[in-house]
Design an enzyme around this catalytic site. Structure first.
Site, PDB file in Angstrom:
ATOM      1  N   GLU A 189      -5.001  -4.814  10.447  1.00  0.00           N
ATOM      2  CA  GLU A 189      -3.939  -3.787  10.571  1.00  0.00           C
ATOM      3  C   GLU A 189      -4.227  -2.990  12.202  1.00  0.00           C
ATOM      4  O   GLU A 189      -5.193  -2.273  12.079  1.00  0.00           O
ATOM      5  CB  GLU A 189      -3.931  -2.878   9.617  1.00  0.00           C
ATOM      6  CG  GLU A 189      -3.651  -3.686   8.306  1.00  0.00           C
ATOM      7  CD  GLU A 189      -3.062  -2.248   7.251  1.00  0.00           C
ATOM      8  OE1 GLU A 189      -2.021  -2.845   6.647  1.00  0.00           O
ATOM      9  OE2 GLU A 189      -3.590  -1.455   7.155  1.00  0.00           O
ATOM     10  N   GLU A 205      -6.670   4.786   7.880  1.00  0.00           N
ATOM     11  CA  GLU A 205      -6.495   6.069   7.654  1.00  0.00           C
ATOM     12  C   GLU A 205      -7.689   6.711   6.939  1.00  0.00           C
ATOM     13  O   GLU A 205      -7.976   7.985   7.257  1.00  0.00           O
ATOM     14  CB  GLU A 205      -5.168   6.193   6.734  1.00  0.00           C
ATOM     15  CG  GLU A 205      -3.933   5.895   7.535  1.00  0.00           C
ATOM     16  CD  GLU A 205      -2.722   5.504   6.564  1.00  0.00           C
ATOM     17  OE1 GLU A 205      -2.942   5.639   5.593  1.00  0.00           O
ATOM     18  OE2 GLU A 205      -1.832   4.888   7.454  1.00  0.00           O
ATOM     19  N   SER A 218       3.774  -2.111  10.413  1.00  0.00           N
ATOM     20  CA  SER A 218       5.379  -1.981  10.736  1.00  0.00           C
ATOM     21  C   SER A 218       5.853  -3.511  10.418  1.00  0.00           C
ATOM     22  O   SER A 218       6.966  -3.878  11.006  1.00  0.00           O
ATOM     23  CB  SER A 218       5.803  -1.820  12.192  1.00  0.00           C
ATOM     24  OG  SER A 218       5.183  -0.691  12.257  1.00  0.00           O
ATOM     25  N   HIS A 230      -9.471   1.108   4.969  1.00  0.00           N
ATOM     26  CA  HIS A 230      -8.033   1.368   5.768  1.00  0.00           C
ATOM     27  C   HIS A 230      -8.430   2.362   6.751  1.00  0.00           C
ATOM     28  O   HIS A 230      -8.993   3.154   6.766  1.00  0.00           O
ATOM     29  CB  HIS A 230      -7.188   1.897   4.798  1.00  0.00           C
ATOM     30  CG  HIS A 230      -5.757   2.157   5.323  1.00  0.00           C
ATOM     31  ND1 HIS A 230      -5.196   2.907   6.313  1.00  0.00           N
ATOM     32  CD2 HIS A 230      -4.823   1.099   5.093  1.00  0.00           C
ATOM     33  CE1 HIS A 230      -4.066   2.434   6.524  1.00  0.00           C
ATOM     34  NE2 HIS A 230      -3.588   1.382   5.968  1.00  0.00           N
ATOM     35  N   ASN A 241       0.909  -1.041  -0.122  1.00  0.00           N
ATOM     36  CA  ASN A 241      -0.124  -0.013  -0.018  1.00  0.00           C
ATOM     37  C   ASN A 241       0.866   1.157  -0.014  1.00  0.00           C
ATOM     38  O   ASN A 241       1.593   1.767   1.000  1.00  0.00           O
ATOM     39  CB  ASN A 241      -0.802  -0.299   1.311  1.00  0.00           C
ATOM     40  CG  ASN A 241      -1.630   1.306   1.406  1.00  0.00           C
ATOM     41  OD1 ASN A 241      -1.774   2.097   0.428  1.00  0.00           O
ATOM     42  ND2 ASN A 241      -2.517   1.478   2.603  1.00  0.00           N
ATOM     43  N   LYS A 294       0.194   4.238  -0.246  1.00  0.00           N
ATOM     44  CA  LYS A 294      -0.592   5.445   0.306  1.00  0.00           C
ATOM     45  C   LYS A 294      -0.189   6.651  -0.739  1.00  0.00           C
ATOM     46  O   LYS A 294      -0.459   6.552  -1.764  1.00  0.00           O
ATOM     47  CB  LYS A 294      -0.225   5.658   1.735  1.00  0.00           C
ATOM     48  CG  LYS A 294      -0.245   4.426   2.500  1.00  0.00           C
ATOM     49  CD  LYS A 294      -0.106   4.483   4.237  1.00  0.00           C
ATOM     50  CE  LYS A 294      -0.107   3.166   4.709  1.00  0.00           C
ATOM     51  NZ  LYS A 294      -0.235   3.360   6.442  1.00  0.00           N
ATOM     52  N   GLY A 319       2.963   2.176  10.916  1.00  0.00           N
ATOM     53  CA  GLY A 319       3.833   3.310  10.814  1.00  0.00           C
ATOM     54  C   GLY A 319       4.559   3.504  12.293  1.00  0.00           C
ATOM     55  O   GLY A 319       5.319   4.464  12.373  1.00  0.00           O
TER      56      GLY A 319
HETATM   57  P1  13P Z   1       2.993   0.667   7.619  1.00  0.00           P
HETATM   58  O1  13P Z   1       3.592  -0.836   7.050  1.00  0.00           O
HETATM   59  O2  13P Z   1       4.286   1.593   7.271  1.00  0.00           O
HETATM   60  O3  13P Z   1       3.263   0.354   9.223  1.00  0.00           O
HETATM   61  O4  13P Z   1       1.635   0.688   7.176  1.00  0.00           O
HETATM   62  C1  13P Z   1       0.874  -0.410   7.231  1.00  0.00           C
HETATM   63  C2  13P Z   1      -0.396  -0.099   6.455  1.00  0.00           C
HETATM   64  O5  13P Z   1      -1.054   0.746   6.846  1.00  0.00           O
HETATM   65  C3  13P Z   1      -0.580  -0.756   5.393  1.00  0.00           C
HETATM   66  O6  13P Z   1      -1.836  -0.576   4.878  1.00  0.00           O
END
Ligand code: 13P
Length: 266
Positions: free
Chosen positions: A178, A110, A224, A108, A16, A18, A184
């Site tokens: 997740e 976010e 992560s 997601h 992803n 983003k 992150g």
């Molecule tokens: P990270 O791998 O940066 O922690 O992000 C995970 C994520 O949100 C994938 O959709």
């Protein structure tokens, strides 16, 4: 072998991106990723690899993948709950279908957090994707506060039940667990924590879509993920892959994650 699961679920490593990489950067990235995996003799029949670029990149990525007959998959990071009409800024599942996009990420954290997407909207997005032959990668996960209040699986389980509520009879979905606190943060869940929730999520899929579909459904872990921790997750019986954020933007690192079978000893 690590990653070969009951029901012969093919492992799935999804990147992803983003809001990173424009369409020119995307083309260069996908070319190099394909070369790197080909140099490593990546076996796509054992581990599927897909990228999820921003909307403006998808046509370029699709052209490259189909033109060069690459074995990479791709998808979008979101989709509208509506099929067409006066919804400024939205992207229809019909448009993703027209591009031959196999996948779309839905719900997601976010999007839930910054765009206030509700469980109801997410259920609509899941349904509209399935109806248009785009497989939803349904994201669920608890915040640190949820974890303290309700324990590890109550919130993801409720989110998945809600997300599937308009899609009884579906046969092809991907679920991504997740935990929001792991995204992150550099602090991934442990493989055992991921397994505990993934098992509960598989029960939900069985409840709503039936045992056979549940057996065949890939459940990913995200938060992560790196080349140094991926093998531990894939050793778990109910974890079938990873949804990777930050580490998916580094070609060598992402390719190494996709090659997790080579780190089985780590
Ligand atoms: P990270 O791998 O940066 O922690 O992000 C995970 C994520 O949100 C994938 O959709």
């Amino acid at each position: 072998m690590a990653g070969v699961k009951p029901g012969e679920r093919v492992a799935f490593i999804a990147g992803n991106w983003k809001m990173n990489l424009d369409h020119l950067q995307a083309i260069a990235f996908v070319q190099k990723l394909a070369w790197t995996l080909s140099d490593a003799r990546h076996d796509y029949s054992a581990t599927e690899v897909a990228v999820f670029p921003p909307f403006t990149d998808i046509r370029s990525v699709q052209n490259l993948i189909t033109g060069d007959k690459l074995e990479l998959g791709f998808g979008a990071q979101d989709v509208s709950a509506h099929l067409s009409g006066a919804y400024t800024g939205e992207i229809s599942a019909l448009f993703l279908k027209a591009l031959g996009a196999p996948y779309v990420i839905v719900g997601h954290s976010e999007r839930r957090q910054y765009h206030h997407e509700s469980d109801e909207q997410i259920a609509e997005k899941v349904a509209v994707s399935i109806q248009n032959d785009v497989v939803p990668v349904i994201c669920v996960g608890e915040t640190a506060e949820d974890l303290e209040l309700y324990g590890p699986s109550a919130v993801p389980v409720a989110q998945l039940r809600a997300a599937l509520s308009l899609s009884e009879g579906a046969t092809n979905v991907v679920v991504a667990y997740e935990p929001v606190w792991a995204i992150g943060s550099g602090q991934a869940a442990t493989p055992e924590q991921a397994e505990q929730v993934a098992e509960q999520l598989r029960y939900v899929v069985a409840e709503v879509l039936g045992g056979e579909v549940a057996d065949a459904t890939r459940i990913l872990y995200g938060g992560s993920v790196k080349s140094t921790n991926i093998a531990g997750f894939l050793r778990q019986p109910n974890v079938d892959g990873a949804l990777v954020g930050g580490a998916s933007l580094d070609i060598a690192e992402f390719a190494s994650i996709a090659q997790f079978r080579k780190h089985v000893g780590t």
